[in-house]
Design a protein around this motif. Structure first.
Motif, PDB file in Angstrom:
ATOM      1  N   GLY A 165       0.815  -1.208   0.000  1.00  0.00           N
ATOM      2  CA  GLY A 165       0.000   0.000   0.000  1.00  0.00           C
ATOM      3  C   GLY A 165       0.847   1.256   0.000  1.00  0.00           C
ATOM      4  O   GLY A 165       0.483   2.274  -0.595  1.00  0.00           O
ATOM      5  N   PHE A 166       2.010   1.205   0.665  1.00  0.00           N
ATOM      6  CA  PHE A 166       2.938   2.339   0.661  1.00  0.00           C
ATOM      7  C   PHE A 166       3.380   2.663  -0.760  1.00  0.00           C
ATOM      8  O   PHE A 166       3.439   3.831  -1.160  1.00  0.00           O
ATOM      9  CB  PHE A 166       4.151   2.010   1.534  1.00  0.00           C
ATOM     10  CG  PHE A 166       5.297   2.972   1.384  1.00  0.00           C
ATOM     11  CD1 PHE A 166       5.269   4.200   2.016  1.00  0.00           C
ATOM     12  CD2 PHE A 166       6.395   2.646   0.601  1.00  0.00           C
ATOM     13  CE1 PHE A 166       6.318   5.098   1.871  1.00  0.00           C
ATOM     14  CE2 PHE A 166       7.452   3.531   0.449  1.00  0.00           C
ATOM     15  CZ  PHE A 166       7.409   4.763   1.086  1.00  0.00           C
ATOM     16  N   PHE A 241      -0.470   6.578   4.030  1.00  0.00           N
ATOM     17  CA  PHE A 241      -0.866   5.614   3.008  1.00  0.00           C
ATOM     18  C   PHE A 241      -1.860   4.639   3.614  1.00  0.00           C
ATOM     19  O   PHE A 241      -2.152   4.679   4.814  1.00  0.00           O
ATOM     20  CB  PHE A 241       0.358   4.863   2.461  1.00  0.00           C
ATOM     21  CG  PHE A 241       1.186   4.174   3.514  1.00  0.00           C
ATOM     22  CD1 PHE A 241       0.969   2.844   3.834  1.00  0.00           C
ATOM     23  CD2 PHE A 241       2.178   4.858   4.198  1.00  0.00           C
ATOM     24  CE1 PHE A 241       1.719   2.208   4.804  1.00  0.00           C
ATOM     25  CE2 PHE A 241       2.940   4.235   5.177  1.00  0.00           C
ATOM     26  CZ  PHE A 241       2.711   2.908   5.479  1.00  0.00           C
ATOM     27  N   ARG A 242      -2.391   3.761   2.772  1.00  0.00           N
ATOM     28  CA  ARG A 242      -3.316   2.722   3.218  1.00  0.00           C
ATOM     29  C   ARG A 242      -2.595   1.378   3.168  1.00  0.00           C
ATOM     30  O   ARG A 242      -2.126   0.958   2.109  1.00  0.00           O
ATOM     31  CB  ARG A 242      -4.563   2.703   2.328  1.00  0.00           C
ATOM     32  CG  ARG A 242      -5.440   3.933   2.486  1.00  0.00           C
ATOM     33  CD  ARG A 242      -6.470   4.066   1.391  1.00  0.00           C
ATOM     34  NE  ARG A 242      -5.859   4.350   0.100  1.00  0.00           N
ATOM     35  CZ  ARG A 242      -6.535   4.723  -0.988  1.00  0.00           C
ATOM     36  NH1 ARG A 242      -7.850   4.863  -0.921  1.00  0.00           N
ATOM     37  NH2 ARG A 242      -5.916   4.960  -2.127  1.00  0.00           N
ATOM     38  N   SER A 243      -2.506   0.741   4.314  1.00  0.00           N
ATOM     39  CA  SER A 243      -1.776  -0.521   4.433  1.00  0.00           C
ATOM     40  C   SER A 243      -2.721  -1.702   4.231  1.00  0.00           C
ATOM     41  O   SER A 243      -3.905  -1.631   4.575  1.00  0.00           O
ATOM     42  CB  SER A 243      -1.112  -0.607   5.809  1.00  0.00           C
ATOM     43  OG  SER A 243      -0.273  -1.736   5.898  1.00  0.00           O
ATOM     44  N   TRP A 244      -2.187  -2.803   3.678  1.00  0.00           N
ATOM     45  CA  TRP A 244      -2.975  -4.007   3.401  1.00  0.00           C
ATOM     46  C   TRP A 244      -2.575  -5.090   4.400  1.00  0.00           C
ATOM     47  O   TRP A 244      -1.434  -5.542   4.421  1.00  0.00           O
ATOM     48  CB  TRP A 244      -2.730  -4.507   1.982  1.00  0.00           C
ATOM     49  CG  TRP A 244      -2.804  -3.437   0.929  1.00  0.00           C
ATOM     50  CD1 TRP A 244      -3.457  -2.237   1.002  1.00  0.00           C
ATOM     51  CD2 TRP A 244      -2.181  -3.462  -0.362  1.00  0.00           C
ATOM     52  NE1 TRP A 244      -3.295  -1.521  -0.161  1.00  0.00           N
ATOM     53  CE2 TRP A 244      -2.512  -2.247  -1.017  1.00  0.00           C
ATOM     54  CE3 TRP A 244      -1.389  -4.394  -1.035  1.00  0.00           C
ATOM     55  CZ2 TRP A 244      -2.065  -1.948  -2.301  1.00  0.00           C
ATOM     56  CZ3 TRP A 244      -0.944  -4.098  -2.311  1.00  0.00           C
ATOM     57  CH2 TRP A 244      -1.289  -2.894  -2.938  1.00  0.00           C
ATOM     58  N   ASP A 400      -5.796   2.893   7.400  1.00  0.00           N
ATOM     59  CA  ASP A 400      -4.912   4.060   7.358  1.00  0.00           C
ATOM     60  C   ASP A 400      -3.639   3.791   8.151  1.00  0.00           C
ATOM     61  O   ASP A 400      -3.651   3.071   9.157  1.00  0.00           O
ATOM     62  CB  ASP A 400      -5.608   5.286   7.966  1.00  0.00           C
ATOM     63  CG  ASP A 400      -6.797   5.742   7.142  1.00  0.00           C
ATOM     64  OD1 ASP A 400      -6.834   5.419   5.943  1.00  0.00           O
ATOM     65  OD2 ASP A 400      -7.688   6.407   7.697  1.00  0.00           O
ATOM     66  N   ARG A 401      -2.560   4.412   7.698  1.00  0.00           N
ATOM     67  CA  ARG A 401      -1.296   4.333   8.431  1.00  0.00           C
ATOM     68  C   ARG A 401      -0.511   5.614   8.166  1.00  0.00           C
ATOM     69  O   ARG A 401      -0.408   6.068   7.021  1.00  0.00           O
ATOM     70  CB  ARG A 401      -0.497   3.108   7.998  1.00  0.00           C
ATOM     71  CG  ARG A 401       0.757   2.840   8.831  1.00  0.00           C
ATOM     72  CD  ARG A 401       1.314   1.462   8.501  1.00  0.00           C
ATOM     73  NE  ARG A 401       2.608   1.208   9.084  1.00  0.00           N
ATOM     74  CZ  ARG A 401       2.822   0.787  10.320  1.00  0.00           C
ATOM     75  NH1 ARG A 401       1.789   0.588  11.119  1.00  0.00           N
ATOM     76  NH2 ARG A 401       4.039   0.558  10.775  1.00  0.00           N
ATOM     77  N   VAL A 402       0.023   6.204   9.226  1.00  0.00           N
ATOM     78  CA  VAL A 402       0.800   7.437   9.111  1.00  0.00           C
ATOM     79  C   VAL A 402       2.125   7.247   9.844  1.00  0.00           C
ATOM     80  O   VAL A 402       2.151   6.836  11.009  1.00  0.00           O
ATOM     81  CB  VAL A 402       0.042   8.650   9.697  1.00  0.00           C
ATOM     82  CG1 VAL A 402       0.879   9.916   9.543  1.00  0.00           C
ATOM     83  CG2 VAL A 402      -1.308   8.824   9.006  1.00  0.00           C
TER      84      VAL A 402
END
Length: 415
Positions: A165-166, A241-244, A400-402
């Motif tokens: 996802g990144f 980004f959105r992580s899987w 979500d991930r920041v």
């Protein structure tokens, strides 16, 4: 529009901020081997370069051979089979894991079926992405054999955006910090292959080369001064980004109803989408196609985020009566909701039912109660008949991930 066509004195604007963005090859450590269970680390040692991870790709080449050294005649890779050769792929920044994907073959297959259209699938043939044709679901599509030549050799370029996802969401350069891509080989290669013969051929996958090709960005002097000022001012850079995240229930009970508490998550990793699928008796079996999913007579599906339920209405599916239009509509709507584009689904309804009857739940709209504190992610699954023996369930959570990193101090922290 009128003002634009009347602006006859407008001058051309040239963007010379980037001088060069050629891809450079980064190799694993010299003592690396590519056998089952091996860990392969590919570092970018030079911290002074500006790199663009979203434009990078993995180059993998190797050979598929039988135990006696000859080329197999009835065995080939399944769709996305190259990524099934790995148990985990992760991207590290300053020694800290930024994003990882476990079981990358299964994760990226589920995500790809939802994300790609027909044109994108053609583009990714060079990456080993070859969805099975409707008439060859029990085996593999004939064009899949193009991945291997007559001598058993294969080579692919897999974009990082297809793996993490990144890589898909973060589209900026990385400044002055050590980076590393880590790949962990799987314990068996059976999930990556399909053999149409009985008894199955005994084969081995030999990986000869794995490298990471990533753009090194050279900028004009004015832009370089701006970037140097950011570093000198000790500013934190933010990666969002959105992580899987894939979870597996390896053996479901043979019953009509199931409740699966997948995980407890914090407000910082808000789940946005849930992609769910069944597979019956396909694990580590070279005679079964691991890229094809089963519907298992699903009738209803709910995602519970704390006390909130998605979707609100019951699905009321009945595959015996071909009543799955609501499920297909959820699949079609994913691209528009996730990317903001007009949806162009990869499969038509018949192909969807036969190849990838996935449940895709959009839970991106959440009230403040869901967004605060820790919440349980629980799945409620109902089927028309008992779940078949040896059925596994897969739940892909997109959340979500920041991350923040400081190119001056090399400190990396999760927000």
């Amino acid at each position: 529009m009128v003002a634009e066509i009347l602006n006859v004195t407008e001058k051309a604007v040239f963007d010379n901020a980037i001088i060069n963005a050629d891809k450079h090859t980064h190799q694993p450590y010299a003592n690396s081997t590519f056998k089952n269970n091996d860990t392969i680390r590919i570092p970018i040692e030079n911290e002074d370069v500006y790199t663009l991870p979203c434009g990078s790709f993995l180059y993998i080449e190797g050979r598929l051979l039988k135990k006696d050294g000859t080329v197999p005649t009835n065995t080939t890779f399944i769709n996305n089979g190259i990524l099934y050769l790995f148990d985990e792929i992760r991207y590290e920044l300053g020694g800290k894991v930024i994003d990882r994907v476990r079981n990358p073959g299964m994760t990226t297959t589920m995500k790809g079926y939802a994300s790609y259209n027909e044109n994108e699938s053609k583009r990714l043939i060079n990456s080993g992405w070859l969805p099975p044709a409707l008439g060859a679901v029990k085996g593999v599509a004939l064009h899949t054999r193009n991945l291997i030549d007559t001598n058993g050799y294969f080579n692919v370029c897999i974009p990082l955006r297809m793996i993490l996802g990144f890589g898909e969401d973060f589209r900026k350069i990385i400044l002055n910090i050590r980076q590393e891509l880590v790949l962990v080989r799987s314990s068996t290669d059976n999930n990556a292959l399909f053999c149409s013969a009985t008894p199955a051929e005994e084969v081995d996958v030999h990986l000869d080369q794995i490298c990471w090709k990533i753009p090194h960005v050279s900028v004009a002097d004015a832009e370089r001064l701006k970037l140097l000022r950011y570093v000198d001012r000790n500013l934190n850079m933010e990666l969002s980004f959105r992580s899987w995240e894939l979870h597996e229930y390896p053996l479901l009970n043979q019953s009509y109803s199931h409740n699966w508490t997948v995980k407890t998550t914090s407000q910082l990793e808000k789940p946005r989408f849930i992609i769910f699928g069944f597979q019956t008796d396909k694990g580590n079996d070279i005679t079964k196609n691991k890229s094809v999913f089963d519907h298992c007579d699903l009738t209803n599906f709910k995602v519970h985020l704390g006390s909130t339920m998605y979707p609100y209405d019951n699905l009321n599916l009945d595959f015996d009566l071909s009543r799955f239009a609501v499920l297909y509509e959820m699949y079609v709507n994913f691209q528009q909701s996730y990317y903001g584009n007009v949806s162009e689904p990869l499969f038509d309804p018949k192909e969807f039912r036969t190849i990838a009857p996935l449940v895709i739940v959009d839970c991106s709209y959440q009230n403040e109660i869901v967004k605060s504190g820790s919440i349980d992610i629980r799945l409620e699954i109902q089927t028309k008949r008992n779940i078949p023996d040896k059925t596994a369930a897969y739940c892909l959570i997109i959340h979500d991930r920041v991350i923040r990193y400081n190119p001056s101090t090399n400190l990396v922290q999760e927000v």
